[in-house]
Design a protein around this motif. Sequence first.
Motif, PDB file in Angstrom:
ATOM      1  N   ALA A 110       0.833  -1.209   0.000  1.00  0.00           N
ATOM      2  CA  ALA A 110       0.000   0.000   0.000  1.00  0.00           C
ATOM      3  C   ALA A 110       0.867   1.258   0.000  1.00  0.00           C
ATOM      4  O   ALA A 110       0.610   2.198  -0.769  1.00  0.00           O
ATOM      5  CB  ALA A 110      -0.925  -0.003   1.213  1.00  0.00           C
ATOM      6  N   LYS A 111       1.900   1.269   0.820  1.00  0.00           N
ATOM      7  CA  LYS A 111       2.787   2.438   0.883  1.00  0.00           C
ATOM      8  C   LYS A 111       3.501   2.639  -0.456  1.00  0.00           C
ATOM      9  O   LYS A 111       3.643   3.757  -0.940  1.00  0.00           O
ATOM     10  CB  LYS A 111       3.858   2.228   1.973  1.00  0.00           C
ATOM     11  N   MET A 112       3.948   1.529  -1.052  1.00  0.00           N
ATOM     12  CA  MET A 112       4.683   1.616  -2.302  1.00  0.00           C
ATOM     13  C   MET A 112       3.790   2.175  -3.425  1.00  0.00           C
ATOM     14  O   MET A 112       4.188   3.097  -4.139  1.00  0.00           O
ATOM     15  CB  MET A 112       5.167   0.210  -2.673  1.00  0.00           C
ATOM     16  N   VAL A 113       2.554   1.652  -3.510  1.00  0.00           N
ATOM     17  CA  VAL A 113       1.649   2.124  -4.569  1.00  0.00           C
ATOM     18  C   VAL A 113       1.254   3.578  -4.310  1.00  0.00           C
ATOM     19  O   VAL A 113       1.113   4.382  -5.232  1.00  0.00           O
ATOM     20  CB  VAL A 113       0.417   1.195  -4.698  1.00  0.00           C
ATOM     21  N   SER A 114       1.133   3.940  -3.049  1.00  0.00           N
ATOM     22  CA  SER A 114       0.821   5.327  -2.708  1.00  0.00           C
ATOM     23  C   SER A 114       1.934   6.246  -3.210  1.00  0.00           C
ATOM     24  O   SER A 114       1.665   7.289  -3.815  1.00  0.00           O
ATOM     25  CB  SER A 114       0.682   5.444  -1.189  1.00  0.00           C
ATOM     26  N   GLU A 115       3.172   5.831  -2.983  1.00  0.00           N
ATOM     27  CA  GLU A 115       4.311   6.662  -3.391  1.00  0.00           C
ATOM     28  C   GLU A 115       4.390   6.814  -4.900  1.00  0.00           C
ATOM     29  O   GLU A 115       4.529   7.922  -5.404  1.00  0.00           O
ATOM     30  CB  GLU A 115       5.615   6.076  -2.851  1.00  0.00           C
ATOM     31  N   ILE A 116       4.277   5.693  -5.634  1.00  0.00           N
ATOM     32  CA  ILE A 116       4.441   5.801  -7.099  1.00  0.00           C
ATOM     33  C   ILE A 116       3.259   6.513  -7.757  1.00  0.00           C
ATOM     34  O   ILE A 116       3.372   7.012  -8.858  1.00  0.00           O
ATOM     35  CB  ILE A 116       4.698   4.426  -7.782  1.00  0.00           C
ATOM     36  N   PHE A 121      -3.566   6.458  -4.332  1.00  0.00           N
ATOM     37  CA  PHE A 121      -3.941   5.344  -3.464  1.00  0.00           C
ATOM     38  C   PHE A 121      -3.477   5.707  -2.071  1.00  0.00           C
ATOM     39  O   PHE A 121      -2.325   6.080  -1.867  1.00  0.00           O
ATOM     40  CB  PHE A 121      -3.276   4.043  -3.927  1.00  0.00           C
ATOM     41  N   ASP A 122      -4.370   5.646  -1.103  1.00  0.00           N
ATOM     42  CA  ASP A 122      -3.998   6.048   0.254  1.00  0.00           C
ATOM     43  C   ASP A 122      -4.873   5.311   1.265  1.00  0.00           C
ATOM     44  O   ASP A 122      -6.071   5.573   1.373  1.00  0.00           O
ATOM     45  CB  ASP A 122      -4.155   7.570   0.397  1.00  0.00           C
ATOM     46  N   ILE A 123      -4.259   4.382   2.009  1.00  0.00           N
ATOM     47  CA  ILE A 123      -5.043   3.568   2.955  1.00  0.00           C
ATOM     48  C   ILE A 123      -5.496   4.351   4.189  1.00  0.00           C
ATOM     49  O   ILE A 123      -6.272   3.842   4.978  1.00  0.00           O
ATOM     50  CB  ILE A 123      -4.274   2.297   3.415  1.00  0.00           C
ATOM     51  N   THR A 124      -5.023   5.605   4.346  1.00  0.00           N
ATOM     52  CA  THR A 124      -5.523   6.412   5.474  1.00  0.00           C
ATOM     53  C   THR A 124      -6.806   7.161   5.087  1.00  0.00           C
ATOM     54  O   THR A 124      -7.249   8.055   5.801  1.00  0.00           O
ATOM     55  CB  THR A 124      -4.460   7.411   5.976  1.00  0.00           C
ATOM     56  N   VAL A 125      -7.404   6.758   3.962  1.00  0.00           N
ATOM     57  CA  VAL A 125      -8.632   7.395   3.476  1.00  0.00           C
ATOM     58  C   VAL A 125      -9.865   7.004   4.328  1.00  0.00           C
ATOM     59  O   VAL A 125     -10.945   7.582   4.170  1.00  0.00           O
ATOM     60  CB  VAL A 125      -8.824   7.045   1.961  1.00  0.00           C
ATOM     61  N   ALA A 126      -9.676   6.056   5.265  1.00  0.00           N
ATOM     62  CA  ALA A 126     -10.803   5.508   6.045  1.00  0.00           C
ATOM     63  C   ALA A 126     -11.744   6.567   6.670  1.00  0.00           C
ATOM     64  O   ALA A 126     -12.970   6.418   6.562  1.00  0.00           O
ATOM     65  CB  ALA A 126     -10.286   4.556   7.118  1.00  0.00           C
ATOM     66  N   PRO A 127     -11.221   7.626   7.327  1.00  0.00           N
ATOM     67  CA  PRO A 127     -12.148   8.586   7.951  1.00  0.00           C
ATOM     68  C   PRO A 127     -13.132   9.189   6.938  1.00  0.00           C
ATOM     69  O   PRO A 127     -14.279   9.478   7.278  1.00  0.00           O
ATOM     70  CB  PRO A 127     -11.215   9.667   8.517  1.00  0.00           C
ATOM     71  N   VAL A 128     -12.657   9.382   5.690  1.00  0.00           N
ATOM     72  CA  VAL A 128     -13.539   9.928   4.649  1.00  0.00           C
ATOM     73  C   VAL A 128     -14.484   8.840   4.127  1.00  0.00           C
ATOM     74  O   VAL A 128     -15.688   9.085   3.958  1.00  0.00           O
ATOM     75  CB  VAL A 128     -12.714  10.533   3.485  1.00  0.00           C
ATOM     76  N   LYS A 153      -8.135  16.167   6.594  1.00  0.00           N
ATOM     77  CA  LYS A 153      -6.902  16.534   7.313  1.00  0.00           C
ATOM     78  C   LYS A 153      -6.209  15.301   7.897  1.00  0.00           C
ATOM     79  O   LYS A 153      -5.026  15.326   8.190  1.00  0.00           O
ATOM     80  CB  LYS A 153      -7.224  17.519   8.452  1.00  0.00           C
ATOM     81  N   LEU A 154      -7.001  14.237   8.097  1.00  0.00           N
ATOM     82  CA  LEU A 154      -6.430  13.000   8.669  1.00  0.00           C
ATOM     83  C   LEU A 154      -5.901  12.059   7.592  1.00  0.00           C
ATOM     84  O   LEU A 154      -5.343  11.012   7.893  1.00  0.00           O
ATOM     85  CB  LEU A 154      -7.502  12.263   9.473  1.00  0.00           C
ATOM     86  N   VAL A 155      -6.130  12.424   6.319  1.00  0.00           N
ATOM     87  CA  VAL A 155      -5.762  11.509   5.233  1.00  0.00           C
ATOM     88  C   VAL A 155      -4.376  11.851   4.677  1.00  0.00           C
ATOM     89  O   VAL A 155      -4.213  12.838   3.987  1.00  0.00           O
ATOM     90  CB  VAL A 155      -6.830  11.542   4.104  1.00  0.00           C
TER      91      VAL A 155
END
Length: 344
Positions: A110-116, A121-128, A153-155
């Motif tokens: 997840a981190k790797m795909v987020s970076e590229i 892609f961002d797994i911290t999208v949960a609050p939204v 702000k949390l994403v």
Amino acid sequence: MKPISILKYVTPFLVVAILFSIWHFKRKIVTVSETRLMLGTFVEITVIGGRGDDLAGAVEAAFLRIAEIEAIADRYTGSSEISELNRNAAVGRLVDVPVSDDILEMLTVAKMVSEISNRAFDITVAPVVDLWDFTGDGGGKIPDGKEIGERLKLVDCGKIVVEDGTISSEEPGIKLDLGGVAKGYAADEAAEVLIEAGVKSGVINAGGDMVLIGSKGRAGGKTPWRIGVQDPRDSNGLIALLKLKDTSVVTSGDYERYFIVDGRRYHHIIDPKTGYPSNASISVTIVAESAAFADALATAVFVLGPQKGIDLVEELDSVEALVMGADGGISVTTGLSDLIEYED
Ligand code: AMP
Ligand code: MG
């Protein structure tokens, strides 16, 4: 002639006949296929082998492995490892919290795909994600824009650090959603179990996240699997047929979970920069070795849209993409043209 000398002549033929029968019995192709409701979708496992193979046992073991992953990665299950992480993160910072190998693997992909993908892609999208309801029963409500802004702000997945088997986050209140990578990861792991059990030919389909083992038919067969890419606006139609072997193929689309208000479609793939469903694409199919990677990348490319999405995939080795853009036009990476059998 004495009976004993008759036997001398007949025995070799008998042995050959028995051996031939055994060989013929084993050669008979058997297919075992089973579908179960898991990971919030239908998971279908199909394996092809010989009559003597314990295909049912292999399929059972593969389903057990998927259940194991679901039990730790589903944030809607209170007892899961990810739920516990989220509970801890809700009340403070995470400091070097050890995670299981499975969660670690998913976080790393997840981190790797987020970076590229520049955080498409961002797994911290949960609050939204929690503000939206695409389940169908409570669906149809667009969340308040101000509230989306607050939660945004949390994403930021840049704020979580994954190293040495641990996770840390400097930001309190961070919340993780592995929904964009867990199905692919579970499919990869199930395939691993099948291969270890000796399966040489099979398909795992976890709600559109597929792993293809070998080719269609017996070991060493040359016939590729022919995988249809669903027409996003006609569940019985196809937009392409892909000829594939020994690979993963994952599709993410705006037709999986959605609601429509005033003619506009709101669906489950959220642009982490805006907090609203992305309307850059209609459907994305990724072909890659790892289904976990393909799963996350399909979501990322969806958010990036056809142009940026295809550009990103062209830079990656051994990864191909087919993107249906917002206007219904289809774009493919150069390497995919050899694999497409038909398109209309
Ligand atoms: P998929 O089914 O693979 O397309 O992934 C969609 C699921 O991943 C959603 O149901 C959310 O749980 C989560 N999700 C939605 N948007 C994103 C995003 N931009 N990045 C990471 N996960 C997302
Ligand atoms: Mg995905």
